[in-house]
Design a protein around this motif. Structure first.
Motif, mmCIF file in Angstrom:
data_model
loop_
_atom_site.group_PDB
_atom_site.id
_atom_site.type_symbol
_atom_site.label_atom_id
_atom_site.label_comp_id
_atom_site.label_asym_id
_atom_site.label_seq_id
_atom_site.Cartn_x
_atom_site.Cartn_y
_atom_site.Cartn_z
ATOM 1 N N LEU A 541 196.335 9.110 80.038
ATOM 2 C CA LEU A 541 196.675 9.567 78.725
ATOM 3 C C LEU A 541 197.931 8.677 78.007
ATOM 4 C CD1 LEU A 541 198.302 11.912 81.806
ATOM 5 C CD2 LEU A 541 196.528 12.681 80.297
ATOM 6 N N SER A 542 197.514 7.697 77.932
ATOM 7 C CA SER A 542 197.966 6.350 77.101
ATOM 8 C C SER A 542 197.983 7.207 75.504
ATOM 9 C CB SER A 542 196.939 4.748 77.087
ATOM 10 O OG SER A 542 195.847 5.554 76.490
ATOM 11 N N LEU A 543 199.149 6.025 75.112
ATOM 12 C CA LEU A 543 199.540 6.342 73.737
ATOM 13 C C LEU A 543 199.506 8.013 73.161
ATOM 14 C CD1 LEU A 543 196.240 4.509 71.969
ATOM 15 C CD2 LEU A 543 198.846 3.478 72.211
ATOM 16 N N ASN A 544 200.472 8.659 73.676
ATOM 17 C CA ASN A 544 201.422 9.476 74.102
ATOM 18 C C ASN A 544 202.025 9.609 73.923
ATOM 19 O OD1 ASN A 544 199.315 12.108 73.453
ATOM 20 N ND2 ASN A 544 198.432 10.258 74.826
ATOM 21 N N SER A 545 203.323 10.365 73.579
ATOM 22 C CA SER A 545 204.662 10.163 73.540
ATOM 23 C C SER A 545 205.400 11.104 74.653
ATOM 24 C CB SER A 545 205.159 11.308 72.202
ATOM 25 O OG SER A 545 205.252 9.942 71.030
#
Length: 812
Positions: A541-545
């Protein structure tokens, strides 16, 4: 003209004029025009960004002008070299006169328009679209003598529509502002006007009849306002486009322009029998949905020659002879309905059983049905979606006509069998098991993108969804996809336009093994329901906010091998029970705002190979339990707030290749056992408070840092006191260099030097010499009394400078 442009600059940069030239040091702070690097420079103002002198050709961003028109225009209009405008047979402006201002390449101009802009007497084109310009159009604009093009669209303009525009205008673009009032009679004198767009303002009143008398007018757009009354008769022969969508218009005209090709009247209050087809004989696009027409749509208005309608109908298998009833591309006929009142991306009009009274009303374009719900994509009207219909809905929702010709020729044909569709795989029973349209340009035409259809959740045999890299795919992850009980793989990585939270229904996908939503636009909290995915092996789930913390329920994912939650904006502590993930091999949590200690009870993670938590706010010391994880190959913990010493047991990890704890607050020395490691190749310890001696086993190690110790010795491990390098140790491109005069480094492995005081040197001496273990009398005052000259064993001269340091060496 230069003075006028300078005044114009200050007004749109919200910077007060100054008598002195603005310094280069201030340029970086100003943005806007000054940020372009040319405005207000000593260069000729004709070379400033967005300024053209001498030329009256249209150029790029022509708006109302077609490219071919522009080519002809270039041959006849002044190009900065000609003496005579061959189109108008008038002298060309001087080659140094400002003729065009186009600031679309310099965004976010703010401020107001100046009164003196009209003094640019040869200005032909003024383009200020998509900025933050406020206020009104100055009255002095009426004094422009040659202005042909004015674009103030997408700004913050207020007040009533200007009544003071020059009669030379050919194009006026005012859409997406906050203009008010009615359309002034003053516009009637614009005999040269060809294009007007005042959509999406707050304009009231009626549509003036004089527009019909403008013989050169080609396009009139007034959508998204508050206009009332009837549409006036139009018989202007040159009119091609009329857009009055989303107003409060109540009456139709008796005449429309004879050559009209696009007519948009949707979402008004138009009533009565559907108009005679003679009004629309030349149209290729007609939108009248969202009104109250009755009767029947004339069959002559099928508009099959319209590319937009034909492509939409063809996507659902509609043509003159098959599934879709003639006229439904305009309005659903009585007894039919759709959410928009006509054929749309949701599918064709569907049957709505009506009572005799309802049928008698002959209402066209019904958007609801009291006796049934609309089923998106149900082309054959049987009330059940087949797999082929669901896939066709997916194709239409994601702008299938832009996917590419290799897909279009199959997907566009509804007679193509489901299992023959490119990007679709079927099982032995013929049911869809995978949707992987690799290389398809999903939603490439953004206006045709309606996101991921929830109906995909009805493909109960589906095992794989692979839509990686669909960067223009919009919308959210439908909760209905939680019904896909057999789904093994869900990949929506690099779908940067997807938004919203991960639905809690994700926890229903009990067969899921790979979930990759990385590099997308997901927000909200991580759902605790992720813990229900007991078969999941990879979670990325990397590089999300996201917001909030890592849910402790993640520890229930007993099969997990890859957990990647890096750069997700997560906060809080790392769950203590993360040790339950006994199958986990890769743990990446770097680039977040995680706080607290690294959990000390990690001994349960016996399969862990990579521990990557750099760039967080982790505190406390390195847990010695890391030395029990015999499969660890990478420990990456730099740029945290770790303290304490480095446990020697980490140095005996048999597979450790990379150990990076640089830029923390770690103290003490390096245990010699690290130099005996047969696997370690990267050891990065700089930016801490480590002191010597560096073990000889490291200074002679030929594997660490590609054997740099052979050349630099101990410097290849950490730069000594009084020196520094970019990495904190010597490399082939950055050796350890002496600190500048008057500066030093406080510890080994410095990446910079600082001015160091006498007190700081003594404090560092105390740490290195193990002062905390001195006898109480020997350590009296050290690091506690404000004047170091009062510390036990320290003597200073009259100037407060150290001259004697006495301490007792203890025997061991």
């Amino acid at each position: 003209e230069r003075a006028v442009l300078e005044e114009f600059f200050f007004a749109l940069s919200e910077i007060p004029p100054e008598d002195e030239r603005i310094s280069k040091a201030n340029e970086k702070k100003l943005g806007g025009l000054l940020g372009s690097g040319k405005w207000l420079s000593d260069s000729d103002h004709c070379s400033w960004d967005g300024i053209t002198c001498g030329s009256t050709t249209v150029g790029p961003g022509a708006r109302g002008m077609e490219e071919e028109d522009d080519d002809a225009n270039k041959k006849t209009r002044c190009d900065g070299k000609m003496d005579v405008d061959q189109l108008l047979n008038i002298p060309c402006p001087p080659k140094t006169a400002v003729t065009k201002i186009d600031l679309t390449s310099i965004p976010y101009m703010n401020g107001t328009l100046i009164n003196n802009l009209y003094m640019l007497t040869n200005l032909h084109r003024l383009n200020l679209m998509k900025n933050e310009i406020q206020g009104t159009v100055p009255e002095s604009f009426s004094d422009f003598k040659k202005l042909e093009f004015l674009d103030l669209s997408d700004n913050l303009m207020t007040s009533q529509l200007p009544r003071n525009l020059p009669s030379t205008l050919e194009e006026v673009w005012f859409e997406n502002n906050a203009f008010t009032g009615s359309i002034p009679d003053d516009f009637s004198r614009f005999e040269a006007l060809r294009f007007i767009d005042m959509s999406n303002n707050q304009i009231t009143g009626t549509i003036p009849s004089y527009f019909a008398e403008m013989t050169r007018l080609n396009s009139l757009a007034l959508a998204g306002n508050k206009l009332t009354g009837s549409i006036p008769d139009f018989d202007a022969p040159g009119m091609d486009v009329l857009d009055f969508t989303d107003n409060k218009l109540t009456g139709m005209p008796d005449i429309f322009p004879p050559d009209l090709s696009e007519l948009k009247l949707g979402s008004n209050q138009l009533k009565g029998p559907f108009p005679d087809s003679k009004l629309f004989e030349t149209l290729t696009l007609l939108n009248v949905t969202g009104n109250d027409f009755t009767g029947e749509v004339p069959t002559k208005l099928e508009l099959y020659d319209s590319e937009e309608y034909f492509n939409l109908w063809r996507s659902f298998g509609c043509d003159k002879n098959t599934l879709c009833k003639p006229g439904h591309n305009i309005l659903c006929s009585p007894g039919y309905f759709s959410p928009v009142g006509a054929v749309s991306e949701l599918g064709p009009c569907q049957v709505c059983p009506l009572s005799e009274d309802e049928l008698e009303k002959k209402a066209l374009g019904q958007t609801t049905c009291s006796s049934k719900d609309y089923i998106a994509g149900d082309v054959d009207g049987d009330g059940v979606l087949s797999e082929r219909e669901i896939l066709q809905l997916f194709y239409v929702f994601t702008g299938g006509r832009e996917w590419g010709t290799d897909f279009q020729k199959y997907w566009e044909n509804v007679n193509t069998k489901t299992c023959d569709l490119p990007g679709v795989s079927c099982g032995g029973d013929g049911e869809v098991i995978a949707i992987t349209p690799n290389n398809a340009k999903l939603c490439a035409g953004s206006s045709d993108c309606h996101g991921l259809p929830s109906e995909i959740g009805m493909l109960r045999s589906l095992q794989i969804i692979g839509l990686s890299g669909a960067s223009k795919l919009t919308g959210t992850l439908p909760p209905e996809w939680g019904k896909l009980e057999k789904l093994n793989v869900l990949k929506l990585d690099k779908c940067s336009s997807l938004k919203g939270a991960i639905p809690t229904e994700i926890g229903n996908l009990k067969s899921l093994k790979i979930l990759d939503l990385s590099s997308s636009g997901f927000t909200g909290q991580l759902p605790s329901e992720l813990g229900q995915l007991s078969d999941l092996t990879t979670l990325n789930l990397s590089l999300n906010s996201f917001r909030g913390s890592i849910p402790s329920e993640i520890s229930q994912m007993k099969s997990l091998k890859q957990l990647v939650l890096s750069r997700c904006k997560l906060k809080g502590r790392i769950p203590e029970n993360i040790q339950n993930l006994q199958q986990l091999e890769n743990l990446e949590l770097y680039g977040n705002n995680l706080t607290g200690p690294i959990p000390s009870n990690l001994m349960g993670m016996v399969s862990l190979k990579r521990l990557d938590m750099f760039s967080n706010k982790l505190t406390s010391s390195l847990p010695a339990e890391l030395g029990l994880l015999k499969n660890l190959q990478i420990i990456h913990l730099k740029e945290n707030r770790l303290s304490g010493t480095i446990p020697a047991v980490i140095g005996v990890l048999p597979s450790l290749t990379w150990f990076d704890v640089s830029n923390n607050n770690i103290t003490g020395t390096i245990d010699p056992i690290f130099g005996s490691s047969s696997s370690l190749v990267d050891l990065k310890l700089g930016g801490n408070r480590i002191h010597g001696p560096i073990p000889n086993t490291l200074c002679s190690n030929k594997k660490i840092h590609e054997g740099l110790a052979s050349k630099y010795g101990c410097d290849a491990i950490l730069c000594p006191l009084g020196t520094y390098s970019k990495e904190g140790y010597a490399t082939s491109s950055s050796e350890c260099k002496p600190c500048p005069s008057g500066q030093s480094s406080l510890h080994l492995g410095a990446s910079s030097c600082v001015s160091i005081s006498q007190r700081e040197i003594l404090a560092m001496f105390y740490d290195v010499m193990g002062g905390e273990s001195w006898d109480e009398e020997l350590r009296r005052g050290w690091k506690t009394l404000p004047n170091e000259c009062d510390w036990s064993g320290v003597s200073c001269d009259d100037n407060g400078e150290l001259n004697t340091l006495a301490f007792q060496m203890r025997q061991t």
